[in-house]
Scaffold this motif. Sequence first.
Motif, PDB file in Angstrom:
ATOM      1  N   ALA A  54       0.822  -1.208   0.000  1.00  0.00           N
ATOM      2  CA  ALA A  54       0.000   0.000   0.000  1.00  0.00           C
ATOM      3  C   ALA A  54       0.858   1.261   0.000  1.00  0.00           C
ATOM      4  CB  ALA A  54      -0.925  -0.004   1.207  1.00  0.00           C
ATOM      5  N   GLN A  55       1.908   1.295   0.804  1.00  0.00           N
ATOM      6  CA  GLN A  55       2.757   2.483   0.857  1.00  0.00           C
ATOM      7  C   GLN A  55       3.562   2.657  -0.424  1.00  0.00           C
ATOM      8  OE1 GLN A  55       5.097   2.112   4.418  1.00  0.00           O
ATOM      9  NE2 GLN A  55       3.459   2.922   5.709  1.00  0.00           N
ATOM     10  N   ALA A  56       3.998   1.570  -1.024  1.00  0.00           N
ATOM     11  CA  ALA A  56       4.793   1.668  -2.248  1.00  0.00           C
ATOM     12  C   ALA A  56       3.966   2.195  -3.416  1.00  0.00           C
ATOM     13  CB  ALA A  56       5.379   0.307  -2.603  1.00  0.00           C
ATOM     14  N   ASN A  57       2.662   1.927  -3.419  1.00  0.00           N
ATOM     15  CA  ASN A  57       1.806   2.349  -4.520  1.00  0.00           C
ATOM     16  C   ASN A  57       0.913   3.536  -4.190  1.00  0.00           C
ATOM     17  OD1 ASN A  57       2.538   0.311  -6.504  1.00  0.00           O
ATOM     18  ND2 ASN A  57       1.629  -1.132  -5.060  1.00  0.00           N
ATOM     19  N   LEU A  63      -7.885  -0.926   2.356  1.00  0.00           N
ATOM     20  CA  LEU A  63      -8.371  -1.459   1.086  1.00  0.00           C
ATOM     21  C   LEU A  63      -7.514  -2.648   0.644  1.00  0.00           C
ATOM     22  CD1 LEU A  63     -10.296  -1.169  -1.349  1.00  0.00           C
ATOM     23  CD2 LEU A  63      -8.566   0.313  -2.369  1.00  0.00           C
ATOM     24  N   VAL A  64      -6.215  -2.533   0.772  1.00  0.00           N
ATOM     25  CA  VAL A  64      -5.323  -3.635   0.392  1.00  0.00           C
ATOM     26  C   VAL A  64      -5.569  -4.847   1.286  1.00  0.00           C
ATOM     27  CG1 VAL A  64      -2.903  -4.346   0.203  1.00  0.00           C
ATOM     28  CG2 VAL A  64      -3.598  -2.079  -0.568  1.00  0.00           C
ATOM     29  N   ARG A  65      -5.757  -4.620   2.580  1.00  0.00           N
ATOM     30  CA  ARG A  65      -5.999  -5.737   3.504  1.00  0.00           C
ATOM     31  C   ARG A  65      -7.328  -6.425   3.209  1.00  0.00           C
ATOM     32  NH1 ARG A  65      -3.770  -2.470   8.736  1.00  0.00           N
ATOM     33  NH2 ARG A  65      -1.574  -2.982   8.415  1.00  0.00           N
ATOM     34  N   ILE A  66      -8.368  -5.637   2.930  1.00  0.00           N
ATOM     35  CA  ILE A  66      -9.677  -6.225   2.615  1.00  0.00           C
ATOM     36  C   ILE A  66      -9.600  -7.013   1.310  1.00  0.00           C
ATOM     37  CG2 ILE A  66     -12.040  -5.652   1.928  1.00  0.00           C
ATOM     38  CD1 ILE A  66     -11.877  -3.346   4.005  1.00  0.00           C
ATOM     39  N   LEU A  67      -8.944  -6.448   0.294  1.00  0.00           N
ATOM     40  CA  LEU A  67      -8.802  -7.168  -0.976  1.00  0.00           C
ATOM     41  C   LEU A  67      -7.978  -8.441  -0.812  1.00  0.00           C
ATOM     42  CD1 LEU A  67      -8.293  -4.240  -3.498  1.00  0.00           C
ATOM     43  CD2 LEU A  67     -10.307  -5.694  -3.227  1.00  0.00           C
ATOM     44  N   THR A  68      -7.013  -8.430   0.091  1.00  0.00           N
ATOM     45  CA  THR A  68      -6.212  -9.625   0.338  1.00  0.00           C
ATOM     46  C   THR A  68      -7.061 -10.728   0.959  1.00  0.00           C
ATOM     47  OG1 THR A  68      -4.240  -8.280   0.641  1.00  0.00           O
ATOM     48  CG2 THR A  68      -4.174 -10.507   1.527  1.00  0.00           C
ATOM     49  N   VAL A  69      -7.867 -10.392   1.945  1.00  0.00           N
ATOM     50  CA  VAL A  69      -8.722 -11.399   2.594  1.00  0.00           C
ATOM     51  C   VAL A  69      -9.770 -11.921   1.615  1.00  0.00           C
ATOM     52  CG1 VAL A  69     -10.444 -11.762   4.409  1.00  0.00           C
ATOM     53  CG2 VAL A  69      -8.333 -10.518   4.910  1.00  0.00           C
ATOM     54  N   VAL A  70     -10.416 -11.033   0.871  1.00  0.00           N
ATOM     55  CA  VAL A  70     -11.423 -11.457  -0.106  1.00  0.00           C
ATOM     56  C   VAL A  70     -10.778 -12.300  -1.201  1.00  0.00           C
ATOM     57  CG1 VAL A  70     -13.025 -10.610  -1.873  1.00  0.00           C
ATOM     58  CG2 VAL A  70     -12.989  -9.542   0.377  1.00  0.00           C
ATOM     59  N   GLY A  71      -9.602 -11.885  -1.647  1.00  0.00           N
ATOM     60  CA  GLY A  71      -8.887 -12.659  -2.653  1.00  0.00           C
ATOM     61  C   GLY A  71      -8.474 -14.020  -2.135  1.00  0.00           C
ATOM     62  N   PHE A  72      -8.100 -14.100  -0.875  1.00  0.00           N
ATOM     63  CA  PHE A  72      -7.750 -15.385  -0.284  1.00  0.00           C
ATOM     64  C   PHE A  72      -8.948 -16.329  -0.267  1.00  0.00           C
ATOM     65  CE2 PHE A  72      -7.316 -18.165   3.452  1.00  0.00           C
ATOM     66  CZ  PHE A  72      -6.143 -18.811   3.117  1.00  0.00           C
TER      67      PHE A  72
END
Length: 123
Positions: A54-57, A63-72
């Motif tokens: 998230a910081q690099a982009n 949002l990144v954490r939620i997308l990671t869990v949903v993607g998992f």
Amino acid sequence: MPFYCQRCGTSLPPSARFCSNCGNVVTAAPPLSGRSLVRPIVGRQIAGVCIGVAQANGWDVMLVRILTVVGFLFTSGLVGVAYLAGWIGIPEEPIAMPGTYPPGAYPPGSYPPSTPGGYPPSV
């Protein structure tokens, strides 16, 4: 990576300032903004992969954490494998020690600074 003239499409080396074919001024691409991809020490939940991405982009961490869990959940664990790969492959942020100078602050052999009277000071 070759650059191309916007006017005539001629391939140019990265150091070119002018097009050798038409004389057009070549503008360099602006540098990428954001931080380098590291896993920060502060703010991580598990391994710091989501906050690092998230910081690099320049994205929101939640949002990144939620997308990671949903993607998992929807990829049968494929995102979990990618998370583990990020945990292994993305380096940790270097720890800044109090009282130390950042790397490159003084070139080798230039500290202590040369002052009249020498070092250590004579009493």
